[in-house]
Scaffold this motif. Structure first.
Motif, short mmCIF file in Angstrom:
data_model
loop_
_atom_site.label_atom_id
_atom_site.label_comp_id
_atom_site.label_asym_id
_atom_site.label_seq_id
_atom_site.Cartn_x
_atom_site.Cartn_y
_atom_site.Cartn_z
N ALA A 1 -7.60 5.12 5.21
CA ALA A 1 -6.83 6.00 4.32
C ALA A 1 -7.64 6.37 3.09
N LEU B 1 -2.12 9.64 0.57
CA LEU B 1 -2.63 10.21 1.80
C LEU B 1 -1.68 11.28 2.33
N ARG B 2 -0.38 11.04 2.23
CA ARG B 2 0.60 12.04 2.67
C ARG B 2 0.43 13.33 1.89
N TYR C 1 -3.48 4.72 10.34
CA TYR C 1 -4.60 4.46 9.43
C TYR C 1 -4.60 3.02 8.91
N ILE D 1 5.44 8.19 6.18
CA ILE D 1 4.65 7.07 5.66
C ILE D 1 4.51 5.98 6.72
N ASP D 2 5.58 5.73 7.45
CA ASP D 2 5.54 4.73 8.52
C ASP D 2 4.53 5.13 9.60
N PRO E 1 -5.83 0.68 5.68
CA PRO E 1 -6.02 1.05 4.27
C PRO E 1 -7.43 1.60 4.00
N TYR F 1 -0.64 5.21 0.77
CA TYR F 1 -0.19 6.07 1.86
C TYR F 1 0.59 7.29 1.34
N LEU G 1 1.88 7.07 9.14
CA LEU G 1 0.53 6.94 8.58
C LEU G 1 0.07 5.48 8.63
N ARG G 2 0.97 4.56 8.35
CA ARG G 2 0.61 3.14 8.42
C ARG G 2 0.18 2.75 9.84
N ASN H 1 0.80 -1.23 0.00
CA ASN H 1 0.00 0.00 0.00
C ASN H 1 0.83 1.28 0.00
N ASN H 2 2.05 1.19 -0.53
CA ASN H 2 2.91 2.38 -0.56
C ASN H 2 2.25 3.53 -1.32
#
Length: 389
Positions: A41, A9-10, A36, A29-30, A38, A6, A32-33, A2-3
């Motif tokens: 997000a 989302l960033r 959230y 990103i880390d 998926p 996210y 956000l994971r 899911n890179n």
């Protein structure tokens, strides 16, 4: 995994007034994971800063309204969305990441998040703070430092400001910066519960179990406790405030970055600066122990005095006033700057000004128009809550 999701989302969060910049390490990103799922997000990608009912958001997502309503409420409880109560139904909106989502996750911060967020703050200060006219926070000097209060703007007097025109509720929560330090294994010697919230933002903290409610007397006592602990009040940069951070050089992310600048006074929104009367100064150094930004320096020994006298470096002084009350000779006073900074009317006006300056608004709509639209769409009472959050 899911890179791409996210990363989108960033970018979405970076388009909010407070920003959420990319880091070289990928720390954002880390985080956000961790915050959230998926599914959450994907919902956030469709959120706007305008409070909307679940029905409208579900239509945009082309999803079942009942399921989306449940998801939105869960996200609001977890600190991922802003919830606004209205007479008809709850409304949901996209908040800023810093001074919003991140602080609402104070109870889930661990060592990994505490270390990774340093990278986020480094970029945030560079890309969304340094050199900007409109800051997200401003320094409000402690009460005892301000004389002739009848000639000072009411929102520059801390107790007058926090009482505000909304008369509560008031709330207090743990300082997320000091929580970070504890999670990193560092010692913290200042009070933990110093993050102050007001009005509808206080309601959000109380409802979600992030903070606890304060009476007005307890709020005044908390301000006194913070001043004794040499904490610098940084409030929402508006005349009506939603929150107030109590910052120090040992823990605070803002101070960690401000202290990197040669002229930190140019990087804060402040109306005052301190001045030391050399004739009265006895060089006791009590003021230097209070100062959180190293703005007080020793000069030459003056004739007839044992100690070196001190002076204020105006390029470093951020106008907090902590040094004034501790001076036994009353040698330090606060003076208004020649050009007083503009202070937006409320948090909504601040966020619109921030977004405009940062080029985040396409087809910019003036604040007065947004304010009118909110009152037309939401009704006066609900709109006023949103405007002051």
């Amino acid at each position: 995994m899911n890179n791409e999701l996210y990363a989108k989302l960033r970018k979405h969060l970076d388009r909010q007034p407070g920003g959420f910049p990319e880091t070289q390490s990928g720390a954002e990103i880390d985080i956000l994971r961790r915050f959230y799922t998926p599914e959450q997000a994907k919902i956030s990608l469709e959120m706007t800063g305008f409070p909307e009912p679940a029905e409208k958001i579900a239509r945009r997502l082309k999803a079942d309204e009942k399921k989306i309503e449940e998801s939105l409420e869960k996200m609001a409880k977890e600190g991922l969305l802003l919830r606004v109560h209205s007479p008809e139904a709850p409304l949901y909106a996209q908040p800023n990441f810093i001074m919003g989502i991140y602080e609402w996750h104070v109870n889930m911060i661990d060592r990994e998040i505490a270390e990774k967020v340093d990278h986020v703050y480094d970029q945030l200060l560079l890309k969304h703070w340094q050199g900007r006219k409109v800051k997200q926070l401003r320094v409000v000097p402690v009460d005892k430092s301000i004389e002739h209060k009848d000639t000072v703007r009411g929102y520059d007097v801390i107790r007058e400001l926090v009482r505000g025109t909304r008369n509560g509720p008031y709330a207090v929560a743990p300082c997320i910066c000091r929580v970070e330090q504890l999670k990193k294994g560092n010692e913290v010697n200042r009070p933990m519960e110093t993050c102050l919230l007001f009005g509808m933002m206080a309601e959000y903290y109380i409802e979600n179990g992030i903070g606890k409610e304060l009476t007005e007397d307890e709020l005044m006592e908390k301000l006194t406790e913070c001043e004794k602990a040499s904490l610098v009040p940084f409030s929402t940069n508006s005349q009506v405030i939603a929150n107030m951070c109590m910052c120090d050089k040992d823990s605070c992310q803002v101070f960690r970055n401000l202290r990197k600048f040669g002229k930190p006074a140019q990087e804060v929104h402040a109306a005052f600066s301190a001045i030391i009367n050399a004739e009265l100064c006895n060089g006791c150094k009590k003021c230097t122990k209070k100062c959180q930004i190293d703005a007080i320096v020793a000069t030459d020994v003056k004739a007839g005095k044992k100690n070196k006298i001190h002076e204020i470096n105006p390029d470093r002084c951020i106008g907090c006033g902590l040094c004034v009350a501790v001076c036994p000779e009353q040698a330090i006073s606060m003076h208004s700057k020649k050009v007083l900074p503009d202070v937006p009317e409320n948090p909504l006006a601040m966020n619109i000004s921030m977004a405009k300056e940062r080029g985040q608004l396409q087809g910019f709509v003036p604040y007065i128009v947004v304010k009118w639209l909110l009152k037309w769409k939401l009704g006066k009472e609900t709109a006023n809550k949103v405007i002051n959050m």
